[in-house]
Design a protein around this motif. Structure first.
Motif, short mmCIF file in Angstrom:
data_model
loop_
_atom_site.label_atom_id
_atom_site.label_comp_id
_atom_site.label_asym_id
_atom_site.label_seq_id
_atom_site.Cartn_x
_atom_site.Cartn_y
_atom_site.Cartn_z
N LEU A 29 0.83 -1.21 0.00
CA LEU A 29 0.00 0.00 0.00
C LEU A 29 0.86 1.25 0.00
CD1 LEU A 29 -2.95 -0.87 2.42
CD2 LEU A 29 -3.01 -0.61 -0.05
N ARG A 30 1.94 1.23 0.77
CA ARG A 30 2.85 2.38 0.81
C ARG A 30 3.46 2.62 -0.57
NH1 ARG A 30 5.59 1.24 5.17
NH2 ARG A 30 7.03 -0.13 4.08
N THR A 31 3.87 1.55 -1.24
CA THR A 31 4.45 1.67 -2.58
C THR A 31 3.41 2.21 -3.56
OG1 THR A 31 5.97 -0.14 -2.14
CG2 THR A 31 5.57 0.41 -4.45
N TRP A 32 2.19 1.71 -3.49
CA TRP A 32 1.12 2.20 -4.35
C TRP A 32 0.88 3.68 -4.09
CZ3 TRP A 32 -3.66 4.40 -3.39
CH2 TRP A 32 -4.49 4.55 -4.50
N GLY A 33 0.85 4.06 -2.81
CA GLY A 33 0.64 5.47 -2.46
C GLY A 33 1.76 6.35 -3.00
N CYS A 34 2.99 5.89 -2.91
CA CYS A 34 4.13 6.66 -3.43
C CYS A 34 4.04 6.81 -4.95
CB CYS A 34 5.45 6.02 -3.02
SG CYS A 34 5.82 6.18 -1.26
N HIS A 35 3.63 5.75 -5.63
CA HIS A 35 3.49 5.82 -7.09
C HIS A 35 2.37 6.78 -7.48
CE1 HIS A 35 6.54 2.95 -8.11
NE2 HIS A 35 6.01 2.03 -7.31
N LYS A 36 1.30 6.76 -6.71
CA LYS A 36 0.18 7.68 -6.96
C LYS A 36 0.64 9.12 -6.75
CE LYS A 36 -4.49 8.02 -7.18
NZ LYS A 36 -5.25 7.71 -8.36
#
Length: 81
Positions: A51-58
């Motif tokens: 989720l953290r990685t997805w948030g950073c990509h977003k």
């Protein structure tokens, strides 16, 4: 009968906590005006890895020309992960 009420209260508290903090985190990654919101950065840091990685990509997609916030930076702190 009493144990069911305790379980029900626990479930309601867990769901409310998840909705409250998960919603605030999602608002940060999807709608924040700045990637440097302190509460959003802290919440992103507490998210599980995927989720953290997805948030950073977003965030990167929205703020690519800015320095990444804490937790979304590469080894040099200036590049996005």
């Amino acid at each position: 009968m009493e144990i069911q009420k305790v379980i029900q209260v626990i479930v309601v508290v867990v769901v409310a906590f998840t909705v409250m903090f998960g919603g605030r985190w999602y608002m940060y990654v999807a709608q924040a005006e700045s990637p440097y919101d302190e509460v959003g950065i802290a919440l992103n840091g507490y998210m599980p890895g995927p989720l953290r990685t997805w948030g950073c990509h977003k965030l990167k997609a929205r703020f690519e020309n800015q320095l990444p916030p804490y937790g979304c930076g590469g080894a040099d702190g200036r590049t996005w992960i």
